[in-house]
Design an enzyme around this catalytic site. Structure first.
Site, PDB file in Angstrom:
ATOM      1  N   ASN A   6      -4.489 -12.663  -4.557  1.00 50.70           N
ATOM      2  CA  ASN A   6      -4.790 -11.610  -5.263  1.00 50.70           C
ATOM      3  C   ASN A   6      -3.430 -11.516  -5.827  1.00 50.70           C
ATOM      4  OD1 ASN A   6      -4.275  -8.782  -5.601  1.00 50.70           O
ATOM      5  ND2 ASN A   6      -6.007  -8.443  -4.128  1.00 50.70           N
ATOM      6  N   ASP A   8      -3.070  -8.791  -8.088  1.00 52.23           N
ATOM      7  CA  ASP A   8      -2.820  -7.344  -8.652  1.00 52.23           C
ATOM      8  C   ASP A   8      -1.263  -6.829  -8.812  1.00 52.23           C
ATOM      9  OD1 ASP A   8      -5.505  -7.061  -8.657  1.00 52.23           O
ATOM     10  OD2 ASP A   8      -5.485  -5.995  -6.457  1.00 52.23           O
ATOM     11  N   HIS A   9      -0.465  -7.452  -7.872  1.00 49.66           N
ATOM     12  CA  HIS A   9       0.902  -6.894  -7.855  1.00 49.66           C
ATOM     13  C   HIS A   9       1.921  -7.433  -9.150  1.00 49.66           C
ATOM     14  CE1 HIS A   9       0.624  -4.724  -4.030  1.00 49.66           C
ATOM     15  NE2 HIS A   9       0.414  -5.711  -3.437  1.00 49.66           N
ATOM     16  N   ARG A  17       7.113  -0.110 -15.363  1.00 47.30           N
ATOM     17  CA  ARG A  17       7.835  -0.176 -16.773  1.00 47.30           C
ATOM     18  C   ARG A  17       6.825   0.284 -17.933  1.00 47.30           C
ATOM     19  NH1 ARG A  17      13.072  -1.639 -17.766  1.00 47.30           N
ATOM     20  NH2 ARG A  17      14.401  -0.964 -15.672  1.00 47.30           N
ATOM     21  N   HIS A  42      -8.214  -6.619  -8.442  1.00 49.43           N
ATOM     22  CA  HIS A  42      -9.102  -5.400  -8.104  1.00 49.43           C
ATOM     23  C   HIS A  42      -9.102  -4.280  -9.220  1.00 49.43           C
ATOM     24  CE1 HIS A  42      -9.214  -1.869  -4.951  1.00 49.43           C
ATOM     25  NE2 HIS A  42      -9.907  -1.909  -5.656  1.00 49.43           N
ATOM     26  N   ARG A  44      -9.408  -1.028  -9.977  1.00 51.44           N
ATOM     27  CA  ARG A  44      -9.527   0.186  -9.368  1.00 51.44           C
ATOM     28  C   ARG A  44      -9.977   1.472 -10.229  1.00 51.44           C
ATOM     29  NH1 ARG A  44      -6.505   0.981  -4.132  1.00 51.44           N
ATOM     30  NH2 ARG A  44      -7.056   2.980  -4.484  1.00 51.44           N
ATOM     31  N   ARG A  48      -4.335   1.675 -11.527  1.00 50.52           N
ATOM     32  CA  ARG A  48      -2.997   1.883 -11.278  1.00 50.52           C
ATOM     33  C   ARG A  48      -2.484   0.490 -11.538  1.00 50.52           C
ATOM     34  NH1 ARG A  48      -3.144   2.346  -4.523  1.00 50.52           N
ATOM     35  NH2 ARG A  48      -4.041   4.271  -5.128  1.00 50.52           N
ATOM     36  N   HIS A  49      -3.169  -0.631 -11.668  1.00 53.87           N
ATOM     37  CA  HIS A  49      -2.416  -1.945 -11.867  1.00 53.87           C
ATOM     38  C   HIS A  49      -3.190  -2.680 -12.716  1.00 53.87           C
ATOM     39  CE1 HIS A  49      -4.935  -2.953  -8.327  1.00 53.87           C
ATOM     40  NE2 HIS A  49      -4.143  -2.643  -7.458  1.00 53.87           N
ATOM     41  N   GLU A  69     -12.630  -7.343  -6.906  1.00 50.45           N
ATOM     42  CA  GLU A  69     -12.713  -6.048  -6.226  1.00 50.45           C
ATOM     43  C   GLU A  69     -12.766  -5.050  -6.809  1.00 50.45           C
ATOM     44  OE1 GLU A  69      -9.311  -5.779  -3.599  1.00 50.45           O
ATOM     45  OE2 GLU A  69      -9.419  -8.033  -2.997  1.00 50.45           O
ATOM     46  N   THR A  99      -3.002   1.284  -0.476  1.00 53.91           N
ATOM     47  CA  THR A  99      -3.852  -0.065  -0.627  1.00 53.91           C
ATOM     48  C   THR A  99      -5.346   0.297   0.078  1.00 53.91           C
ATOM     49  OG1 THR A  99      -3.814  -2.426  -0.300  1.00 53.91           O
ATOM     50  CG2 THR A  99      -2.785  -1.173   1.501  1.00 53.91           C
ATOM     51  N   THR A 100      -6.035  -1.007   0.014  1.00 51.78           N
ATOM     52  CA  THR A 100      -7.245  -0.714   0.529  1.00 51.78           C
ATOM     53  C   THR A 100      -7.243  -0.289   2.215  1.00 51.78           C
ATOM     54  OG1 THR A 100      -7.997  -2.187  -1.003  1.00 51.78           O
ATOM     55  CG2 THR A 100      -9.628  -1.570   0.503  1.00 51.78           C
ATOM     56  N   GLU A 150     -16.179 -10.002   3.670  1.00 55.44           N
ATOM     57  CA  GLU A 150     -14.890 -10.275   3.945  1.00 55.44           C
ATOM     58  C   GLU A 150     -14.087  -9.388   4.936  1.00 55.44           C
ATOM     59  OE1 GLU A 150     -12.287 -10.467   0.281  1.00 55.44           O
ATOM     60  OE2 GLU A 150     -10.631 -10.034   1.415  1.00 55.44           O
ATOM     61  N   HIS A 213      -6.122  -9.154   4.118  1.00 58.31           N
ATOM     62  CA  HIS A 213      -5.273  -7.799   4.012  1.00 58.31           C
ATOM     63  C   HIS A 213      -4.282  -7.998   5.172  1.00 58.31           C
ATOM     64  CE1 HIS A 213      -4.289  -3.893   3.534  1.00 58.31           C
ATOM     65  NE2 HIS A 213      -5.192  -3.919   2.345  1.00 58.31           N
ATOM     66  N   GLY A 214      -2.915  -7.852   4.436  1.00 57.68           N
ATOM     67  CA  GLY A 214      -2.062  -7.914   5.427  1.00 57.68           C
ATOM     68  C   GLY A 214      -1.494  -9.596   5.947  1.00 57.68           C
ATOM     69  N   GLY A 235      -2.338 -11.349  -1.024  1.00 58.41           N
ATOM     70  CA  GLY A 235      -1.717 -11.027  -2.042  1.00 58.41           C
ATOM     71  C   GLY A 235      -0.271 -10.855  -1.891  1.00 58.41           C
ATOM     72  N   GLN A 236       0.022  -9.506  -1.250  1.00 61.05           N
ATOM     73  CA  GLN A 236       1.131  -9.118  -0.965  1.00 61.05           C
ATOM     74  C   GLN A 236       2.643  -9.959  -0.615  1.00 61.05           C
ATOM     75  OE1 GLN A 236       2.711  -5.844  -1.012  1.00 61.05           O
ATOM     76  NE2 GLN A 236       4.515  -6.399  -0.390  1.00 61.05           N
TER      77      GLN A 236
END
Ligand code: PXP
Length: 259
Positions: A6, A8-9, A17, A42, A44, A48-49, A69, A99-100, A150, A213-214, A235-236
């Site tokens: 993922n 997104d980040h 910025r 994702h 959204r 936001r990203h 997503e 986050t989700t 998922e 997730h996580g 992702g993260q």
């Protein structure tokens, strides 16, 4: 086991910025080179990203399948169908969330999701539902016509973090703040059992199983050990490590654990 990354980040950093750098599109060729199996993004409702332009560029140019997503909002679904990703993963979305948090309530939106499933099938786009690991959720996922489920690993990941780090934050499912270590061990075992039982049940219904997730370099092993799970979306932790090691190395490090 396959790995979807993922990204997104990367767009989160750019949006901090409001400039053009870093461009999530630049991750695509690196992901391919590192050996990842899928790109997850994702779109959204609040953008936001990732924005529509990012999604279009990535889907049109990616050598890897793109798993998109999104929420069940009809306007978003119209956009996503036009973008034509390989797979759509429906997730719950709340504007105020970081986050989700939590899985999709399939029972509550059964009619809407079944309709989306038909539209996606017509356009040859796979459908996955991001749900908490419950028997009812899996049964409903099958009934609405999704091909994939998922499983939300957030509860497991949070209990793991509470046991192995000084994390004081709690998952939305953990109401009590003061939980002793013995109880946390019991909860960890229970969360893993729920994930494994859910994956097995989904398999018996003919659903393909992903999870995410996580998940990170420390907690992923117990999930990798579940042979019924075909794919992880992470992702993260990968983006976080890439700040120090570089993106390709961070992806390769995770691939080593996942395979
Ligand atoms: N899978 C789904 C459906 C998600 O919504 C997310 C978070 O965007 C992930 C996987 C990846 O979670 P993480 O960033 O915690 O690895």
């Amino acid at each position: 086991m396959f790995l979807g990354v993922n990204i997104d980040h990367i767009a989160v950093l750019r949006e901090a910025r409001k400039i053009n750098d870093p461009d999530p599109m630049d991750a695509v060729s690196l992901l391919k080179r590192a050996g990842a199996n899928q790109i997850t993004i994702h779109l959204r409702e609040d953008r936001r990203h990732m924005n529509d332009k990012d999604a279009q560029k990535i889907i049109e140019n990616s050598p890897l399948p793109v798993n998109m997503e999104c929420s069940i909002n009809p306007d978003i679904i119209d956009i996503v169908i036009k973008l034509n990703p390989h797979r759509v993963t429906l997730v719950p979305e709340k504007r105020e969330e970081v986050t989700t948090e939590g899985g999709l309530d399939v029972a509550k939106y059964k009619n809407e999701i079944a309709l989306i499933a038909k539209r996606l099938e017509y356009h040859h786009i796979e459908l996955s539902l991001f749900i908490d690991p419950t028997t009812e959720g899996i049964r409903d996922t099958k009934e609405v016509g999704a091909q994939w489920v998922e499983l939300h690993t957030g509860l497991y990941a949070n209990i793991y973090a509470m046991l192995h780090t000084n994390m004081s934050k709690t998952h939305h499912c953990i109401k009590e703040l003061d939980i002793d270590r013995t109880s946390l061990h019991v909860m960890l075992k229970k969360s893993l059992k729920e994930l494994h039982e859910s994956a097995k049940y989904a398999n018996t219904l003919g659903l393909r199983v992903a999870a995410g997730h996580g998940l990170n370099y420390q907690n992923v092993k117990s999930i990798v050990d579940m042979s019924e799970i075909e794919e992880l979306n992470i992702g993260q932790s990968i983006i976080a490590r890439s700040i120090f090691t570089g993106f390709e190395t961070a992806v390769k490090d995770m691939l080593e654990l996942v395979r």
